[in-house]
Design an enzyme around this catalytic site. Structure first.
Site, PDB file in Angstrom:
ATOM      1  N   GLY A  36       0.034 -40.397 -33.819  1.00  0.00           N
ATOM      2  CA  GLY A  36      -0.072 -39.983 -32.334  1.00  0.00           C
ATOM      3  C   GLY A  36      -0.409 -41.453 -31.231  1.00  0.00           C
ATOM      4  CD  GLU A  90      -7.055 -39.391 -32.256  1.00  0.00           C
ATOM      5  OE1 GLU A  90      -5.925 -40.258 -32.507  1.00  0.00           O
ATOM      6  OE2 GLU A  90      -7.310 -38.613 -33.072  1.00  0.00           O
ATOM      7  CG  ASP A  91      -3.134 -38.932 -30.598  1.00  0.00           C
ATOM      8  OD1 ASP A  91      -4.363 -38.381 -30.895  1.00  0.00           O
ATOM      9  OD2 ASP A  91      -2.172 -38.398 -30.901  1.00  0.00           O
ATOM     10  CG  ASP A  94      -7.975 -29.617 -29.112  1.00  0.00           C
ATOM     11  OD1 ASP A  94      -8.589 -29.402 -28.381  1.00  0.00           O
ATOM     12  OD2 ASP A  94      -6.771 -29.289 -29.704  1.00  0.00           O
ATOM     13  CE  LYS A 122      -4.853 -30.698 -25.890  1.00  0.00           C
ATOM     14  NZ  LYS A 122      -4.428 -29.325 -26.660  1.00  0.00           N
ATOM     15  CG  ASP A 149       3.278 -34.356 -33.290  1.00  0.00           C
ATOM     16  OD1 ASP A 149       2.236 -34.655 -32.907  1.00  0.00           O
ATOM     17  OD2 ASP A 149       3.638 -33.581 -34.074  1.00  0.00           O
TER      18      ASP A 149
HETATM   19  P1  IMP Z   1      -9.367 -32.990 -32.570  1.00  0.00           P
HETATM   20  O1  IMP Z   1      -9.957 -33.238 -34.002  1.00  0.00           O
HETATM   21  O2  IMP Z   1      -9.450 -31.271 -32.384  1.00  0.00           O
HETATM   22  O3  IMP Z   1     -10.049 -33.635 -31.624  1.00  0.00           O
HETATM   23  O4  IMP Z   1      -7.895 -33.001 -32.812  1.00  0.00           O
HETATM   24  C1  IMP Z   1      -7.285 -34.622 -32.331  1.00  0.00           C
HETATM   25  C2  IMP Z   1      -6.157 -34.338 -33.255  1.00  0.00           C
HETATM   26  O5  IMP Z   1      -5.301 -33.110 -32.879  1.00  0.00           O
HETATM   27  C3  IMP Z   1      -5.219 -35.319 -32.251  1.00  0.00           C
HETATM   28  O6  IMP Z   1      -5.136 -36.821 -32.954  1.00  0.00           O
HETATM   29  C4  IMP Z   1      -3.820 -34.933 -32.311  1.00  0.00           C
HETATM   30  O7  IMP Z   1      -3.171 -35.310 -33.449  1.00  0.00           O
HETATM   31  C5  IMP Z   1      -3.879 -33.317 -32.328  1.00  0.00           C
HETATM   32  N1  IMP Z   1      -3.730 -32.704 -31.049  1.00  0.00           N
HETATM   33  C6  IMP Z   1      -4.667 -32.009 -30.458  1.00  0.00           C
HETATM   34  N2  IMP Z   1      -4.355 -31.625 -29.169  1.00  0.00           N
HETATM   35  C7  IMP Z   1      -2.891 -32.052 -29.244  1.00  0.00           C
HETATM   36  C8  IMP Z   1      -1.979 -31.846 -28.230  1.00  0.00           C
HETATM   37  O8  IMP Z   1      -2.059 -31.125 -27.094  1.00  0.00           O
HETATM   38  N3  IMP Z   1      -1.063 -32.384 -28.448  1.00  0.00           N
HETATM   39  C9  IMP Z   1      -0.398 -33.189 -29.622  1.00  0.00           C
HETATM   40  N4  IMP Z   1      -1.498 -33.392 -30.523  1.00  0.00           N
HETATM   41  C10 IMP Z   1      -2.636 -32.818 -30.325  1.00  0.00           C
HETATM   42 MG    MG Z   2      -3.706 -37.701 -33.848  1.00  0.00          MG
END
Ligand code: IMP
Ligand code: MG
Length: 169
Positions: A36, A90-91, A94, A122, A149
């Site tokens: 991402g 990082e993209d 979440d 988020k 994506d």
């Molecule tokens: P976390 O570990 O929950 O913070 O999620 C991070 C990862 O989840 C990111 O690196 C993305 O690959 C994926 N991700 C979470 N939300 C989205 C979204 O809205 N669109 C695309 N990828 C997401």
């Molecule tokens: Mg990612």
């Protein structure tokens, strides 16, 4: 949600911040999280003027929009992080799970410093995690484009957008 112009403007501002903060660091090692972050890293690295090197890591990814499964490293950095000024790029933030995992993992390798740069965040990540450079706070919706994506689609869109209900099913 976020136009290409706004992204470009924010990337330039973040790059200026990083340039200032790392002016005396010698070199920044930018660690991009595949897949991402590839476009963000490409633009950010070109907007910087401080000496920087690039490496990539990859993690097991989400199945569509569910977060089941947890985080697993599937591609490690090629270079040693010891003594380096590491900037994780990082993209999206979440749940915070991914970044928390990476900070724990790479923090243990005795880097000279470790910081994080996240394009979009988020609301209310379940895990409190350190974000040193942030592009945008966004609502709790699935977003795509600019590297992000849905089911590996839409990464090449120049803007960040949300999906219609039909696209999500
Ligand atoms: P976390 O570990 O929950 O913070 O999620 C991070 C990862 O989840 C990111 O690196 C993305 O690959 C994926 N991700 C979470 N939300 C989205 C979204 O809205 N669109 C695309 N990828 C997401
Ligand atoms: Mg990612």
């Amino acid at each position: 949600m976020i136009s290409a112009e706004r992204i470009a403007g924010r990337v330039a501002e973040i790059a200026a911040e990083i340039d200032r903060d790392y002016a005396d660091a010698g070199e920044v090692l930018m660690l991009g999280v595949l897949r991402g972050a590839y476009i963000f890293l490409a633009d950010l690295s070109r907007a910087l003027t401080v000496p920087r090197s690039i490496d990539f890591i990859a993690l097991s990814s989400y199945e569509k929009t569910s977060s089941a499964g947890g985080v697993r490293l599937i591609l490690d950095a090629r270079v040693s992080l010891t003594g380096k000024h590491v900037l994780i790029v990082e993209d999206i933030l979440d749940s915070g799970q991914t970044l928390a995992y990476l900070l724990r993992l790479f923090g243990a390798r005795r880097p000279a410093s470790i910081r994080t740069c996240v394009l979009v965040r988020k609301p209310d990540p379940g895990i409190e995690v350190q974000v040193d450079y942030l592009g945008f706070d966004i609502p709790d919706e699935w977003v795509v484009g600019y590297g992000l994506d849905y089911d590996d689609k839409y990464r090449a869109l120049p803007f960040i957008g949300t999906l219609s209900r039909e696209a999500l099913t």
